[in-house]
Design a protein around this motif. Structure first.
Motif, short mmCIF file in Angstrom:
data_model
loop_
_atom_site.label_atom_id
_atom_site.label_comp_id
_atom_site.label_asym_id
_atom_site.label_seq_id
_atom_site.Cartn_x
_atom_site.Cartn_y
_atom_site.Cartn_z
N TYR A 171 38.16 -39.72 -40.87
CA TYR A 171 37.74 -39.95 -42.26
C TYR A 171 38.59 -39.14 -43.24
CZ TYR A 171 34.33 -41.01 -45.96
OH TYR A 171 33.72 -41.46 -47.10
N ASN A 175 41.99 -43.59 -44.94
CA ASN A 175 41.47 -44.26 -46.13
C ASN A 175 40.18 -44.97 -45.74
OD1 ASN A 175 43.78 -43.78 -48.02
ND2 ASN A 175 44.88 -44.91 -46.42
N PRO A 176 39.07 -44.25 -45.73
CA PRO A 176 37.82 -44.77 -45.13
C PRO A 176 37.31 -46.07 -45.71
CG PRO A 176 37.42 -42.76 -46.40
CD PRO A 176 38.90 -42.88 -46.25
N SER A 177 37.59 -46.33 -46.98
CA SER A 177 37.07 -47.55 -47.58
C SER A 177 37.78 -48.80 -47.06
CB SER A 177 37.19 -47.50 -49.11
OG SER A 177 38.55 -47.41 -49.50
N SER A 199 34.27 -51.24 -42.18
CA SER A 199 35.13 -50.14 -42.60
C SER A 199 34.57 -48.81 -42.11
CB SER A 199 35.24 -50.10 -44.13
OG SER A 199 34.01 -49.69 -44.71
N GLU A 201 34.08 -46.20 -43.85
CA GLU A 201 33.11 -45.74 -44.84
C GLU A 201 31.76 -46.42 -44.64
OE1 GLU A 201 33.92 -44.40 -49.21
OE2 GLU A 201 33.76 -46.58 -49.17
N TYR A 204 29.99 -44.85 -41.68
CA TYR A 204 29.47 -43.53 -42.05
C TYR A 204 28.22 -43.66 -42.93
CZ TYR A 204 32.80 -40.13 -40.23
OH TYR A 204 33.53 -39.29 -39.40
N SER A 205 28.20 -44.61 -43.83
CA SER A 205 27.03 -44.80 -44.70
C SER A 205 25.80 -45.13 -43.88
CB SER A 205 27.31 -45.91 -45.71
OG SER A 205 28.33 -45.53 -46.62
N LYS A 246 33.56 -35.69 -42.14
CA LYS A 246 33.79 -36.45 -43.37
C LYS A 246 34.37 -35.57 -44.48
CE LYS A 246 31.17 -39.26 -46.71
NZ LYS A 246 29.83 -39.70 -47.13
N ASP A 248 32.37 -33.47 -46.15
CA ASP A 248 31.25 -33.22 -47.05
C ASP A 248 30.73 -31.82 -46.73
OD1 ASP A 248 28.96 -33.21 -48.56
OD2 ASP A 248 28.03 -34.97 -47.62
#
Length: 537
Positions: A171, A175-177, A199, A201, A204-205, A246, A248
């Protein structure tokens, strides 16, 4: 899941459901109950979860997979072999040689790649079945049901995180998106449709959503039966791992603090006792291995423990990176867990120095050489068929050394959470907070530890990396740590043999080297209409 989304149904129809009594839970394969009964009550859902607890370590291969790659018992040491944390001293009997040589995860047709993919999707499929059944309504919400739902969501999050950090670009460095992740499959039951790669992202969501739901359920749940069961602390621990991977940082720090609550760090005696039981104070999550469902010569201790009576260990004791070991202060009791001067008794040792005092530079006569070997054999309870090697590990010790008896497998400890917090605070450039977190572990292990030395972000990160290499040796973190840190793999000063390791001896950093990303199983690409050959990693 996907090609094998029917695994859940096959697994739960292998034998007829015989009951829910304690004797059954302790002795029967609990991933095998009648399909019609599997989701009919919270008690039976709990049996499905018990099946997953056992699948983490047991030799109970799912349809289409092989017992030779059984659960985390295999993948924990496999990730450390690939990541350079656990070093092979000789070719041994061949187990995990291809892992260390970087030949196995770069082969889309390998059993290792296949099992990692489909076993994780089995966990996801089972969790989906439980979550979706309760969502249909009609179930009375009780603390016991909340416990089941918490575990189901936590397992799904854990499994997806295992997949996304292994089969997709990291991540932080990608480019996670837009980077391709893994298929998100949240339904259960016929027609078992396949799915495209979501993706990074998006995956991960979903993981974060599941973890938040798991924590909510656990807050009003009954207590876990034991540490094999998933708990609110485990969910926070996975949340910390996810956030760390990530970038975060604040979430990673906060979740790490919550995860380790109630799990005090080990003292010297317990740390050096062998890491063979989940009863150790700082074990948050682990597998309690029972005799009827161990996997003997494919068990975790078979791969990692120098005293286990298997050919993998008798001929190939695992060693620590010698540069890392040599940097452990004399005041740090963990230095006792490896034997830098163990005689090199294996004539097939990959460094070419094995067999006698003539070739081992640490000894100048055979009497001292073989006396040192004998002392190690008698001290640790190994057999006379066991070889020794400089820098060999004694971190993992059997309760009954020199046998093939099973021991527990540890998946998460509070010391990891301390290091997660320290790293997250360092990355936030909160120097004082990072020093304080690092000191929790450093002062517990090293009587002379001085946190004030690490007064910049760079110094803190260098020490945190070192502490992870020592504290978490053999626990499966080194491969993914390299990805998160975007660090190259270089065995030049580690003690590993370039001849033995081949391509695994040196690899460029993950941001410029896609070989850090595992291949999607070829069988998945061949059967999943939504994934083309062009989407292979």
């Amino acid at each position: 899941m996907l090609r094998k989304k029917h695994l859940l149904i096959l697994a739960i129809t292998m034998i007829v459901f015989t009951g829910c009594n304690d004797d059954f839970l302790e002795n029967a394969p609990t991933n095998a109950i009648a399909a019609a009964d599997a989701l009919s009550s919270p008690e039976n859902m709990d049996l499905l979860l018990n099946g997953l607890h056992r699948q983490m370590y047991a030799q109970s291969p799912l349809p289409g997979t092989e017992s030779s790659r059984s659960g985390q018992s295999h993948f924990i040491p496999s990730f450390d072999a690939m990541g350079g944390g656990m070093i092979h001293s000789s070719p041994g009997n061949g187990w995990m040689r291809s892992d260390a040589q970087w030949l196995i995860h770069t082969n889309a047709s390998s059993t290792t790649v296949d099992n990692q993919w489909y076993e994780r999707y089995h966990f996801i499929g089972t969790a989906n079945a439980i979550i979706n059944k309760v969502a249909e309504g009609g179930s009375t919400i009780t603390p016991a049901l909340n416990n089941i739902l918490g575990q189901a969501h936590a397992y799904r999050a854990w499994a997806y995180h295992q997949l996304i950090i292994t089969f997709a670009k990291g991540y932080i460095i990608g480019n996670p998106s837009s980077d391709l992740g893994v298929p998100l499959v949240l339904d259960s039951g016929a027609p078992f449709d396949s799915a495209p790669r979501s993706s990074v992202e998006a995956v991960y969501s979903q993981i974060e959503k599941d973890l938040d739901q798991a924590i909510t359920y656990f807050q009003d749940a009954s207590s876990p039966d034991n540490k094999s069961n998933l708990s609110i602390n485990m969910a926070y621990g996975v949340k910390s791992r996810v956030a760390l991977s990530k970038g975060d940082w604040q979430t990673a720090s906060d979740a790490a603090v919550a995860a380790r609550e109630g799990f005090p760090l080990l003292d010297e005696s317990d740390w050096l006792s062998g890491f063979n039981t989940i009863d150790l104070s700082e074990v948050i999550w682990g597998g309690h291995v029972i005799d009827t469902e161990t996997n003997y010569f494919q068990s975790y201790f078979y791969y990692i423990c120098s005293t286990f009576n298997g050919s993998q260990n008798r001929t190939n004791p695992k060693i620590i990176n010698k540069e890392v070991y040599d940097n452990i202060p004399a005041t740090d009791y963990r230095k006792k867990a490896w034997l830098p001067l163990a005689p090199n008794t294996n004539s097939s040792a990959s460094n070419g120095q094995g067999g006698s005092s003539d070739s081992d530079p640490n000894y100048d006569n055979d009497d001292d050489f073989w006396d040192a070997w004998s002392d190690i054999i008698s001290t640790y309870g190994m057999t006379t068929g066991h070889n020794t090697h400089p820098y060999m590990s004694m971190k993992f010790l059997q309760k009954n050394p020199g046998t093939i008896d099973p021991d527990d497998v540890i998946y998460m400890r509070s010391s990891e959470m301390v290091l997660n917090e320290a790293e997250a605070q360092a990355m936030l450039n909160n120097i004082s907070d990072a020093q304080d977190a690092l000191a929790l572990l450093g002062e517990a292990r090293d009587s002379a530890f001085d946190k004030t030395i690490y007064d910049t972000q760079d110094k803190l990160m260098e020490e945190i990396k070192f502490q992870r290499q020592v504290e978490l040796w053999g626990e499966g973190f080194s491969f993914h740590d390299h990805i998160r840190w975007d660090d190259a793999l270089d065995h030049t000063t580690s003690g590993a043999s370039e001849v033995l390791y081949g391509a695994g001896f040196m690899q460029d950093k993950p941001s410029v080297n896609d070989d850090w990303i595992w291949k999607i199983p070829q069988s998945e690409i061949d059967s999943n209409e939504f994934i083309s050959e062009a989407e292979q990693n």
